[in-house]
Design a protein around this motif. Structure first.
Motif: not given
Length: 485
Positions: A287, A291-292, A296, A327
């Motif tokens: 997460n 999520s960055d 990522s 993901y």
């Protein structure tokens, strides 16, 4: 009018190509005129990856509730298979070097030859020392933040020669990735490679440079590096080489230093794997990093281990699936597992092999693309290990007699690695009773591989139902079978 005609022609061409591709894929697998070859390994028998049956298929009818069945649906496919392998550590390489030449070749064949052995296609190795080294060491002189003294001479004695021999035995190709256990002592908050500590901010860039130096040095030796993990077990304070990264710290190191540095040094094609620790906390790490967007983009995927059961709980296979669901563009790679607490009396302890089978089937069914065991070889003490953390390997060498000892784990891994080859596609597979576990993969040559594991104390007769065809198979108690068709 001309524009419309061109667009229409392009659309028709695209549709025709898509249909052609779809036809090729649907033609890829058929049960027509096929027999099912059954390979079996079982407790309290001499069966070890032994061809035990060749079965014919017939039309399938509705199975009864009283029957046990394995259902395979070839039209439903999932992730591509990267491979299976093990780690070539300093410990493995040192033990290998002490073996007689004929036993060295036997070990290489046992792991890396597809015909004589179980056809490993993955290798993990370490960036300088881990606990499975005879001592702690780095590739630089202590305090050399500029890395002017960087060299891999240490690895040229044992580890590099073994990796080269493994590549040769595997036919010239292995996917190799590397993991660090700790930065050099001076770069850390506790001024030690051991017992945790964190990477000091002023050395983030120097440490990022260290990875690129390692990759370039190994590739200069003729060892291609597929990728790396950011840090082995970043939440564990161990008595051996270890370094702690919170999720935020790993994200920021990847985003601001490691990722950009790899790209700048012309290594942007190398795969970077985050986490590299147990299934328990993997969802939170996913997460935070995935999520960055800026972090990522540098992460190929996530690595994980199986040691979350240290707390007394069961393996948390569901967490793997939950990361995959959240993901789906990221890859999942099992990066380490071994049976802890070595005891020579338990070389043939069957449950050790079953632990491998259970994990491999569950991990692949939950979306994993590759699976890497820990040390490929250890000695008769479960080492060498410079902090006494002795463990099992699938094969041990008794250096007193020069003999190799094959454990059940070797055969359980082999039921997958020998038959499922890189680029295979996982195929929908389910079982009707909890006494069995199963997974299937379709190889690029059109052959289907279904692995079935019997966890019970009783022999089981089951239906193998492939779409609308079936055959009946008998699996011994505490057995594992690979069915190739």
């Amino acid at each position: 009018m001309k524009k419309i005609t061109t667009a229409a022609l392009l659309a028709v061409s695209f549709l025709a190509l898509a249909q052609q591709k779809s036809k090729i894929q649907s033609k890829l697998f058929s049960t027509k005129d096929k027999t099912v070859s059954v390979y079996t390994t079982a407790d309290n028998t001499k069966l070890r990856l032994t061809l035990t049956d060749k079965l014919v298929l017939s039309p399938s009818k509705q199975p009864l509730e009283t029957e046990i069945s394995v259902f395979v649906e070839p039209k439903k496919t999932f992730q591509s298979f990267m491979g299976i392998g093990g780690a070539i550590t300093d410990a493995s390489a040192e033990v290998f070097a002490k073996l007689p030449k004929d036993k060295q070749q036997e070990l290489l064949n046992a792991y890396y030859d597809k015909e004589k052995g179980i056809g490993y296609s993955l290798v993990r190795t370490t960036i300088h020392s881990s606990d499975f080294s005879s001592e702690s060491y780095t590739y630089i002189k202590e305090g050399d933040a500029a890395l002017k003294t960087f060299n891999i001479d240490h690895d040229r004695q044992y580890r590099i020669p073994l990796i080269k021999k493994a590549i040769k035995t595997a036919g010239g190709k292995l996917s190799i990735y590397a993991s660090p256990w700790s930065p050099p002592a001076f770069m850390k908050s506790n001024n030690s490679m051991l017992k945790g500590g964190t990477l000091l901010p002023e050395y983030y860039q120097s440490w990022a440079n260290y990875y690129t130096k390692f990759i370039k040095a190994y590739e200069k030796e003729g060892i291609p590096i597929w990728g790396l993990t950011v840090q082995n077990e970043p939440m564990a304070v161990q008595s051996w080489e270890s370094c702690v990264y919170t999720a935020d710290a790993e994200r920021d190191f990847l985003k601001n230093f490691l990722g950009p540095t790899m790209k700048k040094e012309g290594l942007g094609d190398k795969k970077i794997v985050v986490w590299d620790h147990n299934r328990d906390l993997m969802n939170q790490r996913a997460n935070v990093i995935f999520s960055d967007p800026e972090a990522s983009k540098y992460a190929w995927g996530m690595g994980f281990h199986w040691y979350e059961s240290w707390s007394g709980g069961a393996p948390m296979f569901e967490n793997v699936r939950k990361v995959q669901e959240a993901y789906p563009s990221k890859n999942l790679l099992f990066t380490e597992g071994c049976v802890e607490k070595f005891d020579a009396k338990k070389y043939q302890f069957w449950a050790n092999g079953e632990r491998y089978g259970t994990s491999i089937i569950n991990d692949f069914n939950n979306g994993t693309v590759g699976w890497t065991d820990w040390n490929i070889l250890l000695d008769q003490k479960g080492g060498p290990n410079h902090v006494g953390n002795f463990c099992f390997a699938p094969i041990h060498a008794d250096l007193n007699s020069g003999e190799l000892i094959y454990t059940p784990s070797y055969y359980y891994i082999g039921h997958f690695s020998k038959f499922i080859r890189p680029d295979a596609k996982r195929v929908s597979t389910a079982v009707s009773r909890s006494s069995l576990l199963s997974t299937s993969f379709l190889n690029t040559d059109g052959k289907m591989v279904t692995v079935v594991m019997n966890q019970s104390d009783k022999e089981i007769t089951y239906n193998l139902i492939i779409a609308s065809e079936k055959t009946v198979v008998v699996i011994p108690a505490h057995g594992i079978q690979t069915l190739v068709y």
